[in-house]
Motif scaffolding. Sequence first.
Motif, mmCIF file in Angstrom:
data_model
loop_
_atom_site.group_PDB
_atom_site.id
_atom_site.type_symbol
_atom_site.label_atom_id
_atom_site.label_comp_id
_atom_site.label_asym_id
_atom_site.label_seq_id
_atom_site.Cartn_x
_atom_site.Cartn_y
_atom_site.Cartn_z
ATOM 1 N N ASN A 188 2.991 9.251 -32.689
ATOM 2 C CA ASN A 188 4.172 8.680 -32.057
ATOM 3 C C ASN A 188 5.335 9.667 -31.971
ATOM 4 O OD1 ASN A 188 5.550 6.657 -30.758
ATOM 5 N ND2 ASN A 188 6.374 5.771 -32.645
ATOM 6 N N LEU A 189 5.044 10.887 -31.527
ATOM 7 C CA LEU A 189 6.092 11.880 -31.340
ATOM 8 C C LEU A 189 5.776 12.727 -30.105
ATOM 9 C CD1 LEU A 189 4.529 14.598 -32.516
ATOM 10 C CD2 LEU A 189 5.250 13.679 -34.685
ATOM 11 N N THR A 190 6.738 13.542 -29.705
ATOM 12 C CA THR A 190 6.534 14.416 -28.552
ATOM 13 C C THR A 190 6.500 15.862 -29.023
ATOM 14 O OG1 THR A 190 7.643 12.877 -27.071
ATOM 15 C CG2 THR A 190 7.513 15.155 -26.340
ATOM 16 N N THR A 191 5.546 16.632 -28.538
ATOM 17 C CA THR A 191 5.429 18.029 -28.941
ATOM 18 C C THR A 191 5.840 18.950 -27.796
ATOM 19 O OG1 THR A 191 3.618 17.455 -30.450
ATOM 20 C CG2 THR A 191 3.850 19.783 -29.855
ATOM 21 N N LYS A 192 6.729 19.878 -28.115
ATOM 22 C CA LYS A 192 7.162 20.873 -27.126
ATOM 23 C C LYS A 192 6.179 22.043 -27.117
ATOM 24 C CE LYS A 192 11.364 21.081 -29.019
ATOM 25 N NZ LYS A 192 12.740 21.583 -29.235
ATOM 26 N N ILE A 193 5.848 22.495 -25.933
ATOM 27 C CA ILE A 193 4.900 23.616 -25.844
ATOM 28 C C ILE A 193 5.359 24.651 -24.803
ATOM 29 C CG2 ILE A 193 2.933 22.131 -26.446
ATOM 30 C CD1 ILE A 193 2.041 22.462 -23.453
ATOM 31 N N LEU A 194 4.841 25.857 -24.940
ATOM 32 C CA LEU A 194 4.914 26.851 -23.873
ATOM 33 C C LEU A 194 3.479 27.115 -23.440
ATOM 34 C CD1 LEU A 194 7.442 29.520 -25.309
ATOM 35 C CD2 LEU A 194 7.953 27.442 -24.012
ATOM 36 N N ILE A 195 3.305 27.509 -22.199
ATOM 37 C CA ILE A 195 1.988 27.914 -21.729
ATOM 38 C C ILE A 195 1.881 29.435 -21.872
ATOM 39 C CG2 ILE A 195 0.450 28.050 -19.721
ATOM 40 C CD1 ILE A 195 0.761 25.173 -20.741
ATOM 41 N N VAL A 246 6.367 20.493 -21.640
ATOM 42 C CA VAL A 246 6.274 21.932 -21.371
ATOM 43 C C VAL A 246 7.677 22.483 -21.159
ATOM 44 C CG1 VAL A 246 5.340 23.724 -19.878
ATOM 45 C CG2 VAL A 246 4.029 21.634 -20.257
ATOM 46 N N GLU A 247 8.025 23.531 -21.901
ATOM 47 C CA GLU A 247 9.383 24.088 -21.799
ATOM 48 C C GLU A 247 9.419 25.530 -21.323
ATOM 49 O OE1 GLU A 247 11.871 23.049 -25.186
ATOM 50 O OE2 GLU A 247 12.022 21.102 -24.166
ATOM 51 N N GLY A 248 8.269 26.072 -20.919
ATOM 52 C CA GLY A 248 8.324 27.433 -20.396
ATOM 53 C C GLY A 248 7.023 28.188 -20.571
ATOM 54 N N LEU A 249 7.137 29.503 -20.505
ATOM 55 C CA LEU A 249 5.966 30.370 -20.564
ATOM 56 C C LEU A 249 6.129 31.411 -21.670
ATOM 57 C CD1 LEU A 249 5.526 31.183 -16.740
ATOM 58 C CD2 LEU A 249 4.472 29.305 -18.029
ATOM 59 N N MET A 250 4.995 31.849 -22.179
ATOM 60 C CA MET A 250 4.974 32.893 -23.203
ATOM 61 C C MET A 250 3.930 33.930 -22.805
ATOM 62 S SD MET A 250 2.964 33.939 -26.006
ATOM 63 C CE MET A 250 2.750 33.567 -27.738
ATOM 64 N N THR A 251 4.161 35.180 -23.165
ATOM 65 C CA THR A 251 3.141 36.193 -22.894
ATOM 66 C C THR A 251 3.153 37.308 -23.934
ATOM 67 O OG1 THR A 251 2.117 37.506 -21.128
ATOM 68 C CG2 THR A 251 4.475 37.785 -21.414
ATOM 69 N N ILE A 252 1.986 37.902 -24.104
ATOM 70 C CA ILE A 252 1.856 39.152 -24.869
ATOM 71 C C ILE A 252 1.229 40.164 -23.910
ATOM 72 C CG2 ILE A 252 0.909 40.274 -26.925
ATOM 73 C CD1 ILE A 252 0.385 37.423 -28.048
ATOM 74 N N GLN A 283 -1.833 19.928 -14.389
ATOM 75 C CA GLN A 283 -2.708 19.089 -15.224
ATOM 76 C C GLN A 283 -2.001 18.655 -16.506
ATOM 77 O OE1 GLN A 283 -5.819 22.028 -15.411
ATOM 78 N NE2 GLN A 283 -7.144 20.899 -13.996
ATOM 79 N N VAL A 284 -1.305 19.599 -17.139
ATOM 80 C CA VAL A 284 -0.630 19.300 -18.403
ATOM 81 C C VAL A 284 0.534 18.339 -18.179
ATOM 82 C CG1 VAL A 284 0.696 20.299 -20.313
ATOM 83 C CG2 VAL A 284 -1.348 21.454 -19.488
ATOM 84 N N SER A 285 1.155 18.434 -17.008
ATOM 85 C CA SER A 285 2.325 17.586 -16.735
ATOM 86 C C SER A 285 1.963 16.105 -16.716
ATOM 87 C CB SER A 285 2.975 17.977 -15.413
ATOM 88 O OG SER A 285 2.154 17.588 -14.329
ATOM 89 N N ALA A 286 0.690 15.812 -16.536
ATOM 90 C CA ALA A 286 0.249 14.418 -16.489
ATOM 91 C C ALA A 286 -0.056 13.856 -17.880
ATOM 92 C CB ALA A 286 -0.996 14.309 -15.605
ATOM 93 N N LEU A 287 -0.052 14.704 -18.886
ATOM 94 C CA LEU A 287 -0.408 14.244 -20.241
ATOM 95 C C LEU A 287 0.781 13.593 -20.940
ATOM 96 C CD1 LEU A 287 -2.415 17.402 -21.446
ATOM 97 C CD2 LEU A 287 -3.344 15.257 -20.539
ATOM 98 N N ASP A 288 0.483 12.613 -21.788
ATOM 99 C CA ASP A 288 1.536 11.918 -22.531
ATOM 100 C C ASP A 288 2.012 12.731 -23.733
ATOM 101 O OD1 ASP A 288 1.448 9.621 -20.936
ATOM 102 O OD2 ASP A 288 -0.284 8.837 -22.061
ATOM 103 N N ASN A 289 3.252 12.486 -24.128
ATOM 104 C CA ASN A 289 3.830 12.996 -25.377
ATOM 105 C C ASN A 289 3.760 14.511 -25.539
ATOM 106 O OD1 ASN A 289 3.414 10.151 -25.594
ATOM 107 N ND2 ASN A 289 3.797 10.314 -27.787
ATOM 108 N N ILE A 290 3.848 15.202 -24.416
ATOM 109 C CA ILE A 290 3.847 16.655 -24.457
ATOM 110 C C ILE A 290 4.938 17.103 -23.492
ATOM 111 C CG2 ILE A 290 2.348 17.444 -22.590
ATOM 112 C CD1 ILE A 290 0.613 18.809 -24.638
#
Length: 251
Positions: free
Chosen positions: A134-141, A174-180, A165-172
């Motif tokens: 019952n929480l929301t998780t912030k992620i970067l792709i 997306v706040e941006g992008l990451m790279t190495i 695809q990810v935008s359709a998922l619940d409780n997630i």
Amino acid sequence: MTEKLSKVNNIEADNEKLEQVKRNFFEIQENIAKSAQSVGKTADDIIFLAATKTVPVEIINYSISLGLKYIGENKVQEFLSKYEQYNLDNCKAHLIGHLQTNKVKQIVGKVDMIQSVDSLKLAQEISKISVQKNLTTKILIEVNIGGEESKSGTTPETVEELLYQVSALDNIKVEGLMTIPPICSNNNEIYKYFDKMNKLFIDISSKKIDNINMCYLSMGMSNDYQEAIKSGANMVRIGSSLYGARQYINK
Ligand SMILES: *Cc1c(COP(=O)(O)O)cnc(C)c1O
């Protein structure tokens, strides 16, 4: 925390280490400010995240006491082993290393953000566990901008599809992008990858995908964070320039 610090302070060698971390911390902050200014930003626009793999908690907490606001760990197990001891009252913890699907449930709810999401399968698991808790998780792709076989990350060609695809998922969220980026021998080469990444970031931001907030472009490490900021990064992940060369005990 004062108790933990004084314990460290009792030992002279550690005292020297802490002094070095302090000097490094303020030097990095100055460099970040200078690079930010060169592109019309200020230090406040850039998040300085300390990459803390292999660093003892006492030293991490000392850097937090200097004003560090973000830390990032690579491994779930290491994160969990330090978790109870971090002083996270004024600091946020991110996961920046590769995450296996079967470890998702151990960290969702404990980290502020997962920066290393590179597949739909992983995002689905984060979504599922987040719903359960019952929480929301912030992620970067995470984007594998150099297309290297050895690195995780989605490719520049597939990132947009993955985002839809990810935008359709619940409780997630997306706040941006990451790279190495690949290890580069010169500045021209590193700028090529950073600029490509920045273009991708701007391009995706302009599409205004539902549920996707392109707030953060996380790129740049000890050797190239100033170049990254000049190429548009607003989050840099710095380890060895802050804490010194890593000492791997179990490797
Ligand atoms: C270790 C690490 C960093 C920092 O690397 P340094 O070169 O020590 O600054 C940044 N990002 C990730 C994902 C890392 O694993």
